[in-house]
Scaffold this active site. Structure first.
Site, PDB file in Angstrom:
ATOM      1  N   SER A   1       0.819  -1.224   0.000  1.00  0.00           N
ATOM      2  CA  SER A   1       0.000   0.000   0.000  1.00  0.00           C
ATOM      3  C   SER A   1       0.848   1.267   0.000  1.00  0.00           C
ATOM      4  O   SER A   1       1.937   1.321   0.570  1.00  0.00           O
ATOM      5  CB  SER A   1      -0.921   0.019   1.221  1.00  0.00           C
TER       6      SER A   1
ATOM      7  N   PRO B   1       0.391   5.916  -0.106  1.00  0.00           N
ATOM      8  CA  PRO B   1      -0.552   6.985   0.243  1.00  0.00           C
ATOM      9  C   PRO B   1      -1.671   7.170  -0.778  1.00  0.00           C
ATOM     10  O   PRO B   1      -2.804   7.483  -0.420  1.00  0.00           O
ATOM     11  CB  PRO B   1       0.347   8.221   0.334  1.00  0.00           C
TER      12      PRO B   1
ATOM     13  N   GLU C   1     -16.050  -2.892   0.207  1.00  0.00           N
ATOM     14  CA  GLU C   1     -16.554  -2.384  -1.067  1.00  0.00           C
ATOM     15  C   GLU C   1     -15.812  -3.013  -2.247  1.00  0.00           C
ATOM     16  O   GLU C   1     -16.412  -3.318  -3.286  1.00  0.00           O
ATOM     17  CB  GLU C   1     -16.414  -0.855  -1.109  1.00  0.00           C
TER      18      GLU C   1
ATOM     19  N   ARG D   1      -6.384 -14.023   1.840  1.00  0.00           N
ATOM     20  CA  ARG D   1      -7.633 -13.275   2.020  1.00  0.00           C
ATOM     21  C   ARG D   1      -8.642 -14.064   2.837  1.00  0.00           C
ATOM     22  O   ARG D   1      -9.332 -13.514   3.698  1.00  0.00           O
ATOM     23  CB  ARG D   1      -8.206 -12.892   0.661  1.00  0.00           C
TER      24      ARG D   1
ATOM     25  N   GLU E   1      -6.459  -5.582   3.345  1.00  0.00           N
ATOM     26  CA  GLU E   1      -6.442  -6.671   2.353  1.00  0.00           C
ATOM     27  C   GLU E   1      -7.703  -6.665   1.491  1.00  0.00           C
ATOM     28  O   GLU E   1      -8.269  -7.714   1.159  1.00  0.00           O
ATOM     29  CB  GLU E   1      -6.224  -8.030   3.020  1.00  0.00           C
TER      30      GLU E   1
ATOM     31  N   SER F   1      -6.323   0.036  -2.579  1.00  0.00           N
ATOM     32  CA  SER F   1      -7.112  -0.945  -3.314  1.00  0.00           C
ATOM     33  C   SER F   1      -6.725  -0.995  -4.791  1.00  0.00           C
ATOM     34  O   SER F   1      -6.814  -2.047  -5.424  1.00  0.00           O
ATOM     35  CB  SER F   1      -8.603  -0.603  -3.186  1.00  0.00           C
TER      36      SER F   1
END
Length: 388
Positions: free
Chosen positions: A128, A130, A369, A244, A365, A134
């Site tokens: 990830s 900034p 949504e 996941r 993870e 997703s």
């Protein structure tokens, strides 16, 4: 006594029952005590070390390179029921080393896995950024070739679990073989590499070691790359495809504990000359949480079983498991708080702790949504793909 009747489901083999009993015995003796350490970094390090000494990390960091997803899920289910930080410590050893286990060379595995398995070194998964969580294709961290034998990595990563205490990081960066997701690569990086620094630590509602990382033209050897140039998206998604469903398992563990506490409080608390349990609304809350727990368990262990059975991709099933289990756990934790009344929002009470612990699972993870998008697209594909 925790309910273990689900272990009789056809998803499991005899070895899974033995593994569950081993994890339960360790967790009952150590998990809450070690997780209760005032310093979160120290608690996480102590948990990993203790799990390594007990041999529990042989599952997330296997010698043979084969990750058994049902065993991973069972451990997270059990550990989360005891202590959220214990689950975190176990899971991050698996996620942080997962790209090496699944896609690394023998030399990379030898470099990372023995210490991770022993619990003497922590691992981290640095994906990830900034402006890219997703949307993995939006990663801005860049790795540029520096001669034939090195790359220089420049950029920032954030929300990185074990950031600041890990010894090794799997860092994803843009190498530019193609636009978007196809131009990413993965690198195995030592924490002591010049140009690597911890920019800041991040405090969250349920304390976990998190950090923002900065790479200032950090120079790494070419053989630090995991897989081939441009394989980064495949490495990231392949790893997350395994882990996941285990997020759903952690949520399941939290929901189980919330249900236990709800039943216990409703049975003991007196109200208007009867127990709280005698109120129909309390019974409805307990029934709803019980159904949520069972449905989550079925979805989580179906996804895990399918992956272990050799399904090439379980993205749809794992997304369903994570979505339902994390949302259901939030509902179960909320009911638990409500049944406890003022105690449920009192700092230090387990109901209040569960409420905070569960919330992050609906975000990391892949937020709920995003899981809905994945599931919807999978459903459309199942109906439009050529059956031949």
């Amino acid at each position: 006594m925790p309910d273990s009747s689900f272990l009789d489901w056809p998803f499991f083999e005899r070895r899974h029952k033995a593994w569950a009993a081993e994890v339960e015995a360790w967790a009952a003796q150590h998990a809450e005590a070690l997780a209760g350490e005032y310093d979160t970094d120290l608690a996480t390090i102590s948990l990993v070390r203790a799990m390594g000494e007990a041999g529990l990390l042989r599952v997330p960091c296997p010698e043979d390179g084969r990750l058994d997803v049902r065993s991973l899920c069972l451990a997270r289910d059990i550990l989360a029921r005891h202590a959220g930080l214990a689950d975190f410590a176990f899971a991050m050893q698996g996620l942080g080393t997962g790209p090496v286990t699944l896609f690394g060379t023998e030399a990379q595995r030898a470099r990372v896995l023995p210490a991770a398995r022993a619990g003497t070194a922590l691992a981290a998964f640095a994906l990830s950024e900034p402006e890219a969580g997703s949307d993995v294709a939006a990663l801005a961290t860049v790795a540029e070739q520096d001669g034939n034998a090195h790359y220089r990595i420049t950029g920032r990563k954030t929300w990185i679990s074990n950031g600041g205490i890990a010894s090794t990081y799997v860092v994803f960066a843009r190498t530019g073989e193609a636009p978007g997701a196809k131009g990413l690569s993965a690198f195995l990086v030592d924490a002591e590499t010049p140009g690597f620094r911890i920019e800041s630590r991040i405090e969250v509602t349920a304390p976990h070691p998190l950090a923002t990382l900065c790479f200032d033209a950090m120079r790494v050897p070419a053989d630090a790359m995991i897989g081939r140039p441009g394989d980064g998206f495949r490495v990231a998604m392949g790893t997350l495809d395994v882990f996941r469903a285990t997020v759903g398992a952690a949520a399941l563990g939290f929901a189980r504990r919330a249900l236990d506490l709800t039943v216990e409080r409703a049975t003991e608390r007196k109200l208007f000359g009867a127990t709280l349990f005698d109120q129909q609304m309390s019974q409805a809350a307990i029934a709803d949480s019980a159904v949520d727990v069972e449905a989550s368990a079925l979805l989580v262990y179906r996804a895990a079983w399918l992956k272990d059975a050799g399904a090439p991709r379980v993205t749809r099933e794992a997304s369903m498991a994570k979505l339902h289990a994390t949302e259901a756990a939030q509902r179960a934790a909320d009911r638990c708080v409500q049944i406890h009344g003022g105690l449920g929002v009192t700092k230090g009470h387990k109901a209040e702790e569960l409420y905070r612990e569960v919330r992050a699972l609906r975000v990391y993870e892949g937020a709920s949504e995003i899981q809905r998008l994945v599931i919807a697209r999978a459903e459309r594909e199942r109906r439009t793909s050529d059956p031949a």
